[in-house]
Design a protein around this motif. Structure first.
Motif, PDB file in Angstrom:
ATOM      1  N   GLY A   1       2.581  56.623  12.238  1.00  0.00           N
ATOM      2  CA  GLY A   1       3.369  57.773  11.813  1.00  0.00           C
ATOM      3  C   GLY A   1       4.183  58.312  12.975  1.00  0.00           C
ATOM      4  N   ILE A   2       4.774  59.458  12.757  1.00  0.00           N
ATOM      5  CA  ILE A   2       5.600  60.070  13.797  1.00  0.00           C
ATOM      6  C   ILE A   2       4.782  60.448  15.040  1.00  0.00           C
ATOM      7  CG2 ILE A   2       7.093  62.057  14.326  1.00  0.00           C
ATOM      8  CD1 ILE A   2       8.069  61.869  11.419  1.00  0.00           C
ATOM      9  N   PRO A   3       3.565  61.001  14.887  1.00  0.00           N
ATOM     10  CA  PRO A   3       2.794  61.337  16.100  1.00  0.00           C
ATOM     11  C   PRO A   3       2.541  60.114  16.985  1.00  0.00           C
ATOM     12  CG  PRO A   3       1.782  62.339  14.172  1.00  0.00           C
ATOM     13  CD  PRO A   3       2.842  61.413  13.667  1.00  0.00           C
ATOM     14  N   GLU A   4       2.192  58.975  16.350  1.00  0.00           N
ATOM     15  CA  GLU A   4       1.911  57.761  17.126  1.00  0.00           C
ATOM     16  C   GLU A   4       3.171  57.263  17.839  1.00  0.00           C
ATOM     17  OE1 GLU A   4       0.860  58.161  14.010  1.00  0.00           O
ATOM     18  OE2 GLU A   4      -1.332  58.014  14.109  1.00  0.00           O
ATOM     19  N   LEU A   5       4.278  57.208  17.086  1.00  0.00           N
ATOM     20  CA  LEU A   5       5.520  56.720  17.686  1.00  0.00           C
ATOM     21  C   LEU A   5       5.969  57.616  18.840  1.00  0.00           C
ATOM     22  CD1 LEU A   5       7.638  55.546  14.606  1.00  0.00           C
ATOM     23  CD2 LEU A   5       6.594  54.153  16.401  1.00  0.00           C
ATOM     24  N   ALA A   6       5.861  58.947  18.637  1.00  0.00           N
ATOM     25  CA  ALA A   6       6.258  59.878  19.696  1.00  0.00           C
ATOM     26  C   ALA A   6       5.383  59.678  20.923  1.00  0.00           C
ATOM     27  CB  ALA A   6       6.149  61.316  19.186  1.00  0.00           C
ATOM     28  N   ALA A   7       4.078  59.500  20.709  1.00  0.00           N
ATOM     29  CA  ALA A   7       3.144  59.321  21.823  1.00  0.00           C
ATOM     30  C   ALA A   7       3.435  58.025  22.583  1.00  0.00           C
ATOM     31  CB  ALA A   7       1.708  59.319  21.312  1.00  0.00           C
ATOM     32  N   PHE A   8       3.752  56.949  21.838  1.00  0.00           N
ATOM     33  CA  PHE A   8       4.074  55.674  22.493  1.00  0.00           C
ATOM     34  C   PHE A   8       5.350  55.799  23.314  1.00  0.00           C
ATOM     35  CE2 PHE A   8       1.714  53.119  19.017  1.00  0.00           C
ATOM     36  CZ  PHE A   8       0.538  53.297  19.705  1.00  0.00           C
ATOM     37  N   ALA A   9       6.369  56.457  22.725  1.00  0.00           N
ATOM     38  CA  ALA A   9       7.648  56.578  23.420  1.00  0.00           C
ATOM     39  C   ALA A   9       7.483  57.379  24.711  1.00  0.00           C
ATOM     40  CB  ALA A   9       8.677  57.242  22.499  1.00  0.00           C
ATOM     41  N   VAL A  10       6.832  58.527  24.612  1.00  0.00           N
ATOM     42  CA  VAL A  10       6.662  59.364  25.799  1.00  0.00           C
ATOM     43  C   VAL A  10       5.706  58.698  26.796  1.00  0.00           C
ATOM     44  CG1 VAL A  10       5.824  61.586  26.658  1.00  0.00           C
ATOM     45  CG2 VAL A  10       7.200  61.486  24.569  1.00  0.00           C
ATOM     46  N   GLY A  11       4.589  58.164  26.291  1.00  0.00           N
ATOM     47  CA  GLY A  11       3.626  57.489  27.171  1.00  0.00           C
ATOM     48  C   GLY A  11       4.283  56.323  27.890  1.00  0.00           C
ATOM     49  N   GLY A  12       5.074  55.530  27.146  1.00  0.00           N
ATOM     50  CA  GLY A  12       5.764  54.400  27.755  1.00  0.00           C
ATOM     51  C   GLY A  12       6.753  54.857  28.817  1.00  0.00           C
ATOM     52  N   GLY A  13       7.481  55.918  28.515  1.00  0.00           N
ATOM     53  CA  GLY A  13       8.441  56.453  29.478  1.00  0.00           C
ATOM     54  C   GLY A  13       7.766  56.950  30.744  1.00  0.00           C
ATOM     55  N   VAL A  14       6.666  57.654  30.566  1.00  0.00           N
ATOM     56  CA  VAL A  14       5.927  58.174  31.724  1.00  0.00           C
ATOM     57  C   VAL A  14       5.340  57.021  32.542  1.00  0.00           C
ATOM     58  CG1 VAL A  14       3.886  59.494  32.415  1.00  0.00           C
ATOM     59  CG2 VAL A  14       5.446  60.422  30.700  1.00  0.00           C
ATOM     60  N   ALA A  15       4.845  56.002  31.864  1.00  0.00           N
ATOM     61  CA  ALA A  15       4.308  54.836  32.569  1.00  0.00           C
ATOM     62  C   ALA A  15       5.385  54.180  33.414  1.00  0.00           C
ATOM     63  CB  ALA A  15       3.731  53.828  31.569  1.00  0.00           C
ATOM     64  N   TYR A  16       6.591  54.083  32.832  1.00  0.00           N
ATOM     65  CA  TYR A  16       7.711  53.454  33.530  1.00  0.00           C
ATOM     66  C   TYR A  16       8.097  54.250  34.769  1.00  0.00           C
ATOM     67  CZ  TYR A  16      12.249  51.252  34.250  1.00  0.00           C
ATOM     68  OH  TYR A  16      13.310  50.583  34.787  1.00  0.00           O
ATOM     69  N   LYS A  17       8.139  55.574  34.619  1.00  0.00           N
ATOM     70  CA  LYS A  17       8.559  56.445  35.718  1.00  0.00           C
ATOM     71  C   LYS A  17       7.498  56.555  36.811  1.00  0.00           C
ATOM     72  CE  LYS A  17      12.710  58.069  35.044  1.00  0.00           C
ATOM     73  NZ  LYS A  17      13.732  57.726  36.020  1.00  0.00           N
ATOM     74  N   THR A  18       6.225  56.755  36.407  1.00  0.00           N
ATOM     75  CA  THR A  18       5.182  57.098  37.384  1.00  0.00           C
ATOM     76  C   THR A  18       4.344  55.894  37.805  1.00  0.00           C
ATOM     77  OG1 THR A  18       3.537  57.603  35.696  1.00  0.00           O
ATOM     78  CG2 THR A  18       4.989  59.407  36.361  1.00  0.00           C
ATOM     79  N   ARG A  19       4.348  54.809  37.011  1.00  0.00           N
ATOM     80  CA  ARG A  19       3.451  53.655  37.225  1.00  0.00           C
ATOM     81  C   ARG A  19       1.996  54.115  37.301  1.00  0.00           C
ATOM     82  NH1 ARG A  19       7.473  50.537  36.060  1.00  0.00           N
ATOM     83  NH2 ARG A  19       6.414  48.664  36.779  1.00  0.00           N
ATOM     84  N   SER A  20       1.659  55.192  36.607  1.00  0.00           N
ATOM     85  CA  SER A  20       0.309  55.750  36.718  1.00  0.00           C
ATOM     86  C   SER A  20      -0.387  55.767  35.361  1.00  0.00           C
ATOM     87  CB  SER A  20       0.388  57.174  37.272  1.00  0.00           C
ATOM     88  OG  SER A  20      -0.745  57.920  36.886  1.00  0.00           O
ATOM     89  N   HIS A  21      -1.589  55.198  35.295  1.00  0.00           N
ATOM     90  CA  HIS A  21      -2.356  55.206  34.046  1.00  0.00           C
ATOM     91  C   HIS A  21      -2.806  56.608  33.688  1.00  0.00           C
ATOM     92  CE1 HIS A  21      -2.481  50.955  33.282  1.00  0.00           C
ATOM     93  NE2 HIS A  21      -2.868  50.711  34.517  1.00  0.00           N
ATOM     94  N   ILE A  22      -3.095  57.402  34.705  1.00  0.00           N
ATOM     95  CA  ILE A  22      -3.587  58.755  34.430  1.00  0.00           C
ATOM     96  C   ILE A  22      -2.505  59.575  33.733  1.00  0.00           C
ATOM     97  CG2 ILE A  22      -4.406  60.898  35.468  1.00  0.00           C
ATOM     98  CD1 ILE A  22      -5.607  59.202  37.716  1.00  0.00           C
ATOM     99  N   TRP A  23      -1.288  59.590  34.299  1.00  0.00           N
ATOM    100  CA  TRP A  23      -0.208  60.383  33.698  1.00  0.00           C
ATOM    101  C   TRP A  23       0.199  59.828  32.346  1.00  0.00           C
ATOM    102  CZ3 TRP A  23      -0.357  64.918  35.149  1.00  0.00           C
ATOM    103  CH2 TRP A  23      -0.569  65.279  36.478  1.00  0.00           C
ATOM    104  N   THR A  24       0.131  58.505  32.189  1.00  0.00           N
ATOM    105  CA  THR A  24       0.437  57.901  30.901  1.00  0.00           C
ATOM    106  C   THR A  24      -0.524  58.421  29.836  1.00  0.00           C
ATOM    107  OG1 THR A  24       1.175  55.899  32.027  1.00  0.00           O
ATOM    108  CG2 THR A  24       0.668  55.711  29.680  1.00  0.00           C
TER     109      THR A  24
END
Lengths: 102, 226
Positions: A64-87
Protein backbone atom coordinates in the motif's frame (compact mmCIF):
# COMPACT_ATOMS: atom_id res chain seq x y z
CA UNK A 1 12.83 -29.37 14.45
CA UNK A 2 12.54 -28.69 10.73
CA UNK A 3 13.60 -25.10 11.53
CA UNK A 4 16.81 -26.31 13.16
CA UNK A 5 17.54 -28.61 10.23
CA UNK A 6 17.01 -25.73 7.79
CA UNK A 7 19.34 -23.50 9.83
CA UNK A 8 21.99 -26.22 9.97
CA UNK A 9 21.82 -26.76 6.19
CA UNK A 10 22.17 -23.04 5.49
CA UNK A 11 25.01 -22.89 8.04
CA UNK A 12 26.89 -25.70 6.29
CA UNK A 13 26.26 -24.15 2.88
CA UNK A 14 27.46 -20.76 4.07
CA UNK A 15 30.62 -22.25 5.56
CA UNK A 16 31.20 -24.12 2.31
CA UNK A 17 30.89 -20.93 0.22
CA UNK A 18 33.42 -19.20 2.50
CA UNK A 19 35.82 -22.16 2.61
CA UNK A 20 35.57 -23.28 -1.03
CA UNK A 21 38.71 -21.60 -2.32
CA UNK A 22 40.61 -21.35 0.98
CA UNK A 23 40.33 -25.04 1.87
CA UNK A 24 39.45 -26.91 -1.33
CA UNK A 25 40.38 -25.06 -4.50
CA UNK A 26 43.36 -23.08 -3.25
CA UNK A 27 45.09 -23.05 -6.63
CA UNK A 28 42.07 -22.37 -8.79
CA UNK A 29 40.59 -19.09 -9.92
CA UNK A 30 36.91 -18.31 -10.44
CA UNK A 31 36.14 -18.17 -14.18
CA UNK A 32 35.44 -14.58 -15.24
CA UNK A 33 31.83 -15.13 -16.43
CA UNK A 34 30.97 -16.62 -13.00
CA UNK A 35 32.66 -13.70 -11.26
CA UNK A 36 30.57 -11.26 -13.32
CA UNK A 37 27.31 -13.02 -12.45
CA UNK A 38 28.14 -13.37 -8.75
CA UNK A 39 27.99 -9.62 -8.20
CA UNK A 40 24.33 -9.61 -9.26
CA UNK A 41 23.27 -12.37 -6.91
CA UNK A 42 22.85 -10.28 -3.75
CA UNK A 43 20.90 -7.36 -5.28
CA UNK A 44 18.61 -9.65 -7.32
CA UNK A 45 17.81 -12.01 -4.44
CA UNK A 46 17.34 -9.27 -1.86
CA UNK A 47 15.02 -7.27 -4.15
CA UNK A 48 13.04 -10.43 -4.91
CA UNK A 49 12.83 -11.06 -1.15
CA UNK A 50 11.33 -7.65 -0.42
CA UNK A 51 8.48 -8.43 -2.82
CA UNK A 52 8.14 -12.03 -1.60
CA UNK A 53 7.79 -10.92 2.02
CA UNK A 54 4.84 -8.71 1.07
CA UNK A 55 2.89 -11.54 -0.58
CA UNK A 56 -0.16 -12.52 1.48
CA UNK A 57 -1.68 -15.99 1.85
CA UNK A 58 -3.72 -15.69 -1.36
CA UNK A 59 -0.64 -14.98 -3.48
CA UNK A 60 -1.50 -11.28 -3.90
CA UNK A 61 1.17 -8.68 -3.26
CA UNK A 62 -0.01 -6.41 -0.43
CA UNK A 63 1.86 -3.16 -0.98
CA UNK A 64 0.00 0.00 0.00
CA UNK A 65 0.96 3.64 0.20
CA UNK A 66 2.62 3.35 3.66
CA UNK A 67 4.93 0.57 2.40
CA UNK A 68 5.83 2.37 -0.82
CA UNK A 69 6.48 5.64 1.04
CA UNK A 70 8.68 3.82 3.58
CA UNK A 71 10.68 2.08 0.82
CA UNK A 72 11.18 5.32 -1.10
CA UNK A 73 12.32 7.31 1.93
CA UNK A 74 14.32 4.40 3.42
CA UNK A 75 16.02 3.82 0.07
CA UNK A 76 16.83 7.51 -0.28
CA UNK A 77 18.26 7.71 3.22
CA UNK A 78 20.31 4.56 2.62
CA UNK A 79 21.72 6.11 -0.56
CA UNK A 80 22.60 9.38 1.16
CA UNK A 81 23.91 8.10 4.52
CA UNK A 82 25.07 4.52 3.69
CA UNK A 83 23.82 3.77 7.21
CA UNK A 84 21.57 0.87 8.24
CA UNK A 85 20.58 2.65 11.42
CA UNK A 86 19.27 5.79 9.68
CA UNK A 87 17.62 3.68 6.99
CA UNK A 88 15.73 1.75 9.65
CA UNK A 89 14.77 4.84 11.64
CA UNK A 90 13.61 6.82 8.58
CA UNK A 91 11.77 3.91 6.93
CA UNK A 92 9.87 2.87 10.06
CA UNK A 93 9.01 6.47 10.99
CA UNK A 94 7.55 7.17 7.54
CA UNK A 95 5.69 3.86 7.64
CA UNK A 96 4.11 4.63 11.03
CA UNK A 97 3.28 8.26 10.21
CA UNK A 98 1.70 7.53 6.81
CA UNK A 99 -0.26 4.63 8.24
CA UNK A 100 -1.59 6.82 11.06
CA UNK A 101 -2.56 9.65 8.71
CA UNK A 102 -4.36 7.51 6.11
CA UNK B 1 54.81 -11.27 23.13
CA UNK B 2 53.86 -7.61 23.53
CA UNK B 3 53.64 -7.41 19.76
CA UNK B 4 50.90 -10.05 19.75
CA UNK B 5 49.02 -8.09 22.39
CA UNK B 6 49.14 -4.91 20.34
CA UNK B 7 47.94 -6.77 17.22
CA UNK B 8 45.05 -8.20 19.20
CA UNK B 9 44.16 -4.77 20.51
CA UNK B 10 44.29 -3.43 16.97
CA UNK B 11 41.99 -6.17 15.65
CA UNK B 12 39.52 -5.58 18.46
CA UNK B 13 39.47 -1.79 18.05
CA UNK B 14 39.16 -2.00 14.24
CA UNK B 15 36.19 -4.35 14.56
CA UNK B 16 34.10 -2.11 16.81
CA UNK B 17 33.14 0.72 14.40
CA UNK B 18 32.37 -1.80 11.65
CA UNK B 19 30.01 -3.61 14.00
CA UNK B 20 27.86 -0.51 14.55
CA UNK B 21 25.87 -0.91 11.30
CA UNK B 22 25.36 -4.59 12.11
CA UNK B 23 23.78 -3.79 15.46
CA UNK B 24 20.24 -2.84 14.26
CA UNK B 25 20.48 -5.74 11.84
CA UNK B 26 21.07 -8.22 14.65
CA UNK B 27 18.17 -6.76 16.61
CA UNK B 28 15.84 -7.11 13.61
CA UNK B 29 16.86 -10.77 13.26
CA UNK B 30 15.93 -11.32 16.91
CA UNK B 31 12.58 -9.62 16.26
CA UNK B 32 12.05 -11.74 13.13
CA UNK B 33 12.59 -14.90 15.18
CA UNK B 34 9.90 -13.77 17.64
CA UNK B 35 7.51 -12.86 14.77
CA UNK B 36 8.09 -16.14 12.93
CA UNK B 37 6.88 -18.07 15.96
CA UNK B 38 9.77 -20.53 15.80
CA UNK B 39 11.48 -21.77 18.94
CA UNK B 40 13.58 -18.86 20.15
CA UNK B 41 16.66 -20.89 20.99
CA UNK B 42 16.52 -22.52 17.55
CA UNK B 43 16.14 -19.10 15.92
CA UNK B 44 19.05 -17.75 17.94
CA UNK B 45 21.21 -20.73 16.95
CA UNK B 46 21.22 -19.27 13.43
CA UNK B 47 23.73 -16.73 14.77
CA UNK B 48 26.49 -19.26 15.60
CA UNK B 49 25.45 -21.81 12.93
CA UNK B 50 25.10 -19.47 9.93
CA UNK B 51 26.86 -16.33 11.17
CA UNK B 52 25.66 -14.17 8.29
CA UNK B 53 22.94 -11.55 8.76
CA UNK B 54 21.39 -11.47 5.29
CA UNK B 55 21.10 -15.26 5.07
CA UNK B 56 19.76 -15.53 8.63
CA UNK B 57 17.11 -12.89 8.01
CA UNK B 58 16.19 -14.44 4.66
CA UNK B 59 15.78 -17.92 6.11
CA UNK B 60 13.92 -16.90 9.27
CA UNK B 61 11.50 -14.48 7.62
CA UNK B 62 10.69 -16.94 4.83
CA UNK B 63 10.19 -19.87 7.22
CA UNK B 64 7.90 -17.66 9.31
CA UNK B 65 5.86 -16.59 6.28
CA UNK B 66 4.88 -20.09 5.26
CA UNK B 67 7.29 -20.51 2.37
CA UNK B 68 8.29 -24.02 1.35
CA UNK B 69 11.31 -25.03 3.47
CA UNK B 70 13.33 -25.96 0.38
CA UNK B 71 12.63 -22.55 -1.19
CA UNK B 72 13.64 -20.76 2.03
CA UNK B 73 16.90 -22.74 2.28
CA UNK B 74 17.73 -22.16 -1.39
CA UNK B 75 17.10 -18.41 -1.12
CA UNK B 76 19.28 -18.11 2.01
CA UNK B 77 22.12 -20.08 0.40
CA UNK B 78 21.96 -17.98 -2.74
CA UNK B 79 22.10 -14.77 -0.69
CA UNK B 80 25.37 -15.94 0.85
CA UNK B 81 26.91 -17.11 -2.44
CA UNK B 82 28.85 -13.81 -2.63
CA UNK B 83 31.18 -15.20 0.03
CA UNK B 84 32.74 -17.36 -2.67
CA UNK B 85 34.35 -14.17 -3.96
CA UNK B 86 35.93 -13.45 -0.57
CA UNK B 87 37.15 -17.01 -0.37
CA UNK B 88 38.83 -16.74 -3.75
CA UNK B 89 40.36 -13.37 -2.95
CA UNK B 90 41.95 -14.58 0.31
CA UNK B 91 42.98 -18.06 -0.88
CA UNK B 92 46.60 -17.13 -1.73
CA UNK B 93 47.09 -15.55 1.71
CA UNK B 94 45.66 -18.58 3.48
CA UNK B 95 48.07 -20.87 1.66
CA UNK B 96 50.83 -19.60 3.96
CA UNK B 97 48.75 -20.48 7.04
CA UNK B 98 48.56 -23.67 9.15
CA UNK B 99 45.87 -26.18 8.28
CA UNK B 100 43.75 -25.59 11.44
CA UNK B 101 43.44 -21.91 10.57
CA UNK B 102 42.52 -22.66 6.96
CA UNK B 103 39.56 -24.62 8.33
CA UNK B 104 38.59 -22.23 11.14
CA UNK B 105 39.11 -18.91 9.34
CA UNK B 106 36.29 -19.24 6.77
CA UNK B 107 33.76 -19.73 9.58
CA UNK B 108 33.97 -16.03 10.53
CA UNK B 109 34.58 -14.64 7.02
CA UNK B 110 31.79 -12.03 6.88
CA UNK B 111 31.62 -8.84 4.78
CA UNK B 112 33.11 -6.64 7.52
CA UNK B 113 36.01 -8.97 8.26
CA UNK B 114 36.82 -9.25 4.57
CA UNK B 115 36.90 -5.45 4.37
CA UNK B 116 39.36 -5.33 7.30
CA UNK B 117 41.75 -8.12 6.33
CA UNK B 118 41.80 -7.59 2.55
CA UNK B 119 44.17 -4.65 3.09
CA UNK B 120 46.46 -6.77 5.30
CA UNK B 121 47.11 -9.74 3.02
CA UNK B 122 50.82 -8.90 2.80
CA UNK B 123 51.31 -8.93 6.58
CA UNK B 124 53.56 -11.51 8.21
CA UNK B 125 51.48 -14.77 8.38
CA UNK B 126 51.51 -14.83 12.20
CA UNK B 127 50.44 -11.20 12.41
CA UNK B 128 47.72 -11.75 9.81
CA UNK B 129 46.38 -14.77 11.69
CA UNK B 130 46.29 -13.02 15.06
CA UNK B 131 44.58 -9.97 13.59
CA UNK B 132 42.07 -12.05 11.61
CA UNK B 133 41.07 -14.20 14.56
CA UNK B 134 40.77 -11.30 16.99
CA UNK B 135 38.65 -9.12 14.69
CA UNK B 136 36.62 -12.12 13.46
CA UNK B 137 35.73 -13.45 16.88
CA UNK B 138 35.04 -9.94 18.18
CA UNK B 139 32.34 -9.68 15.48
CA UNK B 140 31.20 -13.17 16.35
CA UNK B 141 30.73 -12.49 20.08
CA UNK B 142 28.99 -9.15 19.51
CA UNK B 143 26.70 -10.72 16.94
CA UNK B 144 25.56 -13.55 19.23
CA UNK B 145 24.80 -11.03 21.98
CA UNK B 146 22.95 -8.64 19.64
CA UNK B 147 20.66 -11.31 18.17
CA UNK B 148 19.88 -12.52 21.70
CA UNK B 149 19.01 -8.94 22.67
CA UNK B 150 16.54 -8.76 19.77
CA UNK B 151 14.83 -11.88 21.12
CA UNK B 152 14.19 -10.15 24.43
CA UNK B 153 13.14 -6.83 22.89
CA UNK B 154 10.70 -8.47 20.45
CA UNK B 155 7.99 -9.60 22.88
CA UNK B 156 7.73 -6.25 24.72
CA UNK B 157 7.03 -4.28 21.53
CA UNK B 158 3.24 -3.82 20.90
CA UNK B 159 1.92 -5.86 17.94
CA UNK B 160 0.21 -2.74 16.42
CA UNK B 161 3.64 -1.26 15.68
CA UNK B 162 4.04 -3.98 13.05
CA UNK B 163 7.76 -4.07 13.68
CA UNK B 164 8.04 -6.96 11.24
CA UNK B 165 8.08 -4.34 8.50
CA UNK B 166 11.59 -3.52 9.68
CA UNK B 167 12.69 -6.67 7.80
CA UNK B 168 11.92 -5.47 4.24
CA UNK B 169 13.26 -2.03 5.21
CA UNK B 170 16.58 -3.62 6.20
CA UNK B 171 16.68 -5.45 2.88
CA UNK B 172 16.07 -2.18 1.00
CA UNK B 173 19.03 -0.70 2.90
CA UNK B 174 21.22 -3.72 2.08
CA UNK B 175 20.35 -3.43 -1.62
CA UNK B 176 20.93 0.33 -1.90
CA UNK B 177 24.12 0.37 0.17
CA UNK B 178 25.48 -2.73 -1.57
CA UNK B 179 24.90 -1.51 -5.13
CA UNK B 180 27.97 0.04 -6.67
CA UNK B 181 27.22 -0.09 -10.39
CA UNK B 182 24.13 0.35 -12.56
CA UNK B 183 23.92 -3.24 -13.92
CA UNK B 184 23.38 -4.22 -10.27
CA UNK B 185 20.45 -1.79 -10.14
CA UNK B 186 18.96 -3.55 -13.17
CA UNK B 187 19.43 -6.92 -11.47
CA UNK B 188 17.55 -5.62 -8.40
CA UNK B 189 14.67 -4.03 -10.36
CA UNK B 190 14.18 -7.05 -12.63
CA UNK B 191 14.45 -9.41 -9.63
CA UNK B 192 11.69 -7.51 -7.81
CA UNK B 193 9.52 -7.12 -10.93
CA UNK B 194 9.59 -10.79 -11.92
CA UNK B 195 8.89 -11.84 -8.33
CA UNK B 196 5.85 -9.53 -8.37
CA UNK B 197 4.59 -11.06 -11.61
CA UNK B 198 5.25 -14.58 -10.32
CA UNK B 199 3.59 -13.91 -6.94
CA UNK B 200 0.91 -16.50 -7.64
CA UNK B 201 3.39 -19.41 -7.76
CA UNK B 202 3.03 -21.81 -4.82
CA UNK B 203 5.18 -21.67 -1.65
CA UNK B 204 6.91 -18.42 -2.62
CA UNK B 205 8.95 -20.12 -5.32
CA UNK B 206 8.35 -16.98 -7.41
CA UNK B 207 11.20 -15.47 -5.39
CA UNK B 208 13.68 -17.94 -6.87
CA UNK B 209 12.42 -17.31 -10.41
CA UNK B 210 12.71 -13.55 -9.83
CA UNK B 211 16.22 -13.85 -8.41
CA UNK B 212 17.42 -16.02 -11.28
CA UNK B 213 16.01 -13.71 -13.97
CA UNK B 214 17.44 -10.72 -12.06
CA UNK B 215 20.96 -12.20 -12.13
CA UNK B 216 20.57 -12.93 -15.85
CA UNK B 217 19.36 -9.38 -16.52
CA UNK B 218 22.35 -7.93 -14.63
CA UNK B 219 24.76 -10.14 -16.56
CA UNK B 220 23.23 -9.10 -19.89
CA UNK B 221 23.31 -5.42 -18.86
CA UNK B 222 27.01 -5.82 -18.07
CA UNK B 223 27.62 -7.06 -21.63
CA UNK B 224 25.84 -4.11 -23.20
CA UNK B 225 27.94 -1.76 -21.12
CA UNK B 226 31.05 -2.68 -23.07
Amino acid sequence: MIDLVAIAIVGLGTYFSRALFIVVLANRRIPDPVLVSLQFVAPAVLAALVVALLIDEDGAVAIGIPELAAFAVGGGVAYKTRSHIWTLVAGMTVYWVVRAVL
Amino acid sequence: MSEAVSIRRRGFIDALPLFVPAFPFGLVIGLAVVESGMNKLVGWSSAPLIFGGAAQLTLISLLGSGAAVAAAITAALVVNARHVMYSAALAPTFQRQPRWFRWLGPYVLIDQLFALVSVRVDDDPDVFRTYYLTAGFTFWALWLITVATGLFVGPIVPVEWNLGFAVPIMFIGLIVIGIGRWPQTIAAIVGAGITYVAAGLPSRTGLLVGALVGVMAGTIAERFKK
